[in-house]
Motif scaffolding. Sequence first.
Motif, short mmCIF file in Angstrom:
data_model
loop_
_atom_site.label_atom_id
_atom_site.label_comp_id
_atom_site.label_asym_id
_atom_site.label_seq_id
_atom_site.Cartn_x
_atom_site.Cartn_y
_atom_site.Cartn_z
N GLN A 75 13.49 10.00 0.01
CA GLN A 75 14.05 8.94 0.70
C GLN A 75 13.44 9.01 2.14
OE1 GLN A 75 16.66 6.50 -0.21
NE2 GLN A 75 15.40 6.87 -1.98
N ALA A 76 13.43 7.76 2.82
CA ALA A 76 12.88 7.87 3.98
C ALA A 76 13.21 8.67 4.90
CB ALA A 76 13.51 6.25 4.76
N ASP A 77 14.34 9.47 4.99
CA ASP A 77 14.63 10.47 5.96
C ASP A 77 13.43 11.79 5.79
OD1 ASP A 77 16.45 10.41 4.02
OD2 ASP A 77 17.05 12.42 4.69
N LYS A 78 13.08 11.63 4.54
CA LYS A 78 12.27 12.98 4.12
C LYS A 78 10.98 12.58 4.13
CE LYS A 78 15.76 15.88 2.58
NZ LYS A 78 16.79 15.02 3.16
N GLY A 79 10.47 11.48 4.40
CA GLY A 79 9.03 11.10 4.49
C GLY A 79 8.39 10.09 3.54
N VAL A 80 9.26 10.20 2.19
CA VAL A 80 8.75 9.27 1.15
C VAL A 80 7.61 9.75 0.36
CG1 VAL A 80 8.38 6.77 0.41
CG2 VAL A 80 9.38 7.31 2.60
N ASP A 81 7.45 11.09 0.23
CA ASP A 81 6.88 11.77 -0.36
C ASP A 81 7.04 12.10 -1.67
OD1 ASP A 81 4.12 13.12 -1.14
OD2 ASP A 81 4.41 14.69 0.18
N LEU A 82 6.37 12.36 -2.77
CA LEU A 82 6.97 12.51 -4.24
C LEU A 82 7.39 13.99 -4.05
CD1 LEU A 82 4.28 11.12 -6.56
CD2 LEU A 82 6.21 9.92 -5.40
N ASP A 83 8.64 14.44 -4.68
CA ASP A 83 9.18 15.44 -4.49
C ASP A 83 8.36 16.77 -4.84
OD1 ASP A 83 9.41 15.37 -7.29
OD2 ASP A 83 11.67 15.00 -7.40
N PHE A 84 7.52 16.57 -5.88
CA PHE A 84 6.74 17.55 -6.69
C PHE A 84 5.53 17.84 -5.64
CE2 PHE A 84 5.36 13.80 -8.94
CZ PHE A 84 4.00 13.91 -8.86
N THR A 135 0.77 -1.29 0.01
CA THR A 135 0.17 0.04 0.05
C THR A 135 0.86 1.45 0.11
OG1 THR A 135 -0.08 -0.09 2.24
CG2 THR A 135 -2.10 -0.76 1.10
N MET A 136 2.08 1.02 0.56
CA MET A 136 2.74 2.15 0.73
C MET A 136 3.33 2.73 -0.82
SD MET A 136 4.31 4.45 2.81
CE MET A 136 5.44 5.64 3.21
N LEU A 137 3.17 2.08 -1.73
CA LEU A 137 3.51 2.56 -3.26
C LEU A 137 2.38 3.30 -3.57
CD1 LEU A 137 5.09 2.38 -5.76
CD2 LEU A 137 3.62 0.28 -6.31
N PHE A 138 1.10 3.37 -2.92
CA PHE A 138 0.11 4.11 -3.44
C PHE A 138 -0.36 5.22 -2.30
CE2 PHE A 138 -0.36 -0.35 -4.95
CZ PHE A 138 -0.05 0.20 -6.36
N ARG A 139 0.29 5.51 -1.48
CA ARG A 139 -0.13 6.36 -0.20
C ARG A 139 -0.29 7.78 -0.90
NH1 ARG A 139 4.09 8.49 4.11
NH2 ARG A 139 4.79 9.62 2.14
N GLY A 167 5.75 17.87 5.98
CA GLY A 167 6.39 18.64 4.76
C GLY A 167 5.17 19.19 3.71
N ARG A 168 3.87 18.65 3.88
CA ARG A 168 3.06 19.42 3.10
C ARG A 168 2.25 20.62 3.70
NH1 ARG A 168 0.00 16.25 -0.64
NH2 ARG A 168 1.18 14.45 -1.25
N LEU A 169 2.58 20.66 5.18
CA LEU A 169 2.22 22.00 5.93
C LEU A 169 3.25 23.04 5.88
CD1 LEU A 169 0.24 20.05 8.64
CD2 LEU A 169 -0.95 21.80 7.00
N GLY A 170 4.52 22.55 5.43
CA GLY A 170 5.72 23.45 5.70
C GLY A 170 6.17 23.58 7.02
N VAL A 171 5.78 22.73 7.68
CA VAL A 171 6.28 22.70 9.16
C VAL A 171 7.77 21.87 9.39
CG1 VAL A 171 5.92 21.54 11.32
CG2 VAL A 171 4.07 22.52 10.18
#
Length: 575
Positions: A552-561, A96-100, A286-290
């Motif tokens: 990468q994992a240390d950044k939360g594994v979001d897509l960069d954009f 599921t993490m591939l699709f989060r 990361g989404r909230l800029g915190v």
Amino acid sequence: MSTSPKRKLRSAEWFGRHDRDALVHRSWMKNQGIPHDQFEGKPVIGICNTWSEATPCNAHFRELAEHVRRGVLEAGGFPIEFPVMSLGETLMRPTTMLFRNQCAMDVEESIRANPFDGIVLLMGCDKTTPALLMGAASCDLPTIGVSGGPMLNGKFRGEDIGSGTHVWKFTEMLKTGEMSEGDMIEAESCMSRSAGHCMTMGTASTMASMVEALGMGLPTNAAIPAVDSRRKVLARMAGRRIVKMVDEDLRMSKIATREAFENAIMVNGAIGGSTNAVVHLLAIAGRLGVPLTLDDWDRLGREMPCVVNLMPSGRYLMEDFYYAGGLPVVIREIGDWLHKDAPTVNGRTLWENSKDAVNYNPQVITPVADPFKRQGGIAVLRGNLAPDGAVLKPSAATPALMKHRGRAVVFEDIDDLHRRIDDDALDVTPDDVLVLKNCGPRGYPGFPEVGNFALPAKILKQGVSDMVRISDARMSGTAYGTVVLHTAPEAAAGGPLALVQNGDAIELDVAARRLHLDVSDEELARRRARWKPPAPHARRGWVKLYCQTVQQADKGVDLDFLVGSSGAPVGRESH
Ligand code: FES
């Protein structure tokens, strides 16, 4: 009643005008039997639903949504339920993490494109919670999270059994012959015997607790069992409350602040929460800029005792946790560490919500002065094997292995592991360090929960129950063991993990937060020169986009954009 909001509603751009487009917006909605007065200035509340029969943990969400809907109507709002991609942990492949992040994109764009003034998020199974919070965060409307609640305790032959945790135990017992296949089939029926998500302190329960600790859910959101009538009341109260939040313009960014994330990290330590919360909270922040980093996890959790005696680290289950008083008791216990003034969705502070909580069972929630485990937080390890960090959950690990030096037994990827782990010819001893590569975000792809892979059968048969394991994967929140996870950079991105060979010496020192590969820099440079990145997993579609842009994992594994927020501006008309 909230029929006269103090400020112009976003939804008025759809329903409040006197032109052709407003006619179109209202007329087609009326085919659902909606009276005209619903369009006359009532806050429109989107109920974001992850219901799916393929997500058994969320399969009761149609009913839950109905209770939210009633609450919205009672408060004078106009509820509109909408579906988003659902992520069922137990069925989706490869993980599921591939699709989060894909689900988060669905949530974000569905919110922004529609006439919503406020949002209620219905979430339960592991990834549905971070995905919905991430998507909602990037829109930043008033938002309440409602978790679906845990299943009732599993009951098997007179014993409580926990989702996930007992799957790992039973799998090992099958390997050693202590259980038959018939026993397993009986046990699986006894484990999941009501609606709801995993009832251990796994990722779903952890994330439901994070929703409450962040202030994004109503008090007691974390633990009310899915089938308890009080879960329905909570959903209904959330429906009422979100209408008021629209009036107050109480947006997500006003609640999920830096202080709220710090509170959540400390609460995670106190509940012995899942390591998966690390990547999810980093991504939501990361989404909230915190600004939030791995080091915050280590710093804030380091001294935090674990006061919740739940599986996988302990004995009890979420039902017991709720009857003991639930998360408000934990917040009261560790109150001196927390930012007490952090606001929450009900308009009161975290402390106001929790200060009078009563502990009805000190076996389940222990006093902070005499905690269940002295160390509850997540340890962040660094060293030449994990320059950007790796994580380990001390409360789920074996104390004797927290400082360990051993010989690496390397598996190049998950297929290699499956092929050889139970081979009697495998050269392995209990003192070795098992290393699994290419199971990170890009490598698998999708960052699966395979880091807690079972020990070799020949080791289990010796009565050994834990060994140091290192990978770039995650582990199920329901699992346990001395397991180093999220090693960054991952092997597939050229991280040092890719360079480990059979027989190398590896040193783990959790107290010193150190993970060291005892191989000279010159030798590592030689190996790096020979290293080739794995072939791409896909030439098109989501997997290609994911692998090209995932962090990468240390950044939360979001897509960069996707990092950051775009708010919820009203788009152009479609006609
Ligand atoms: Fe859904 Fe565990 S499988 S929460």
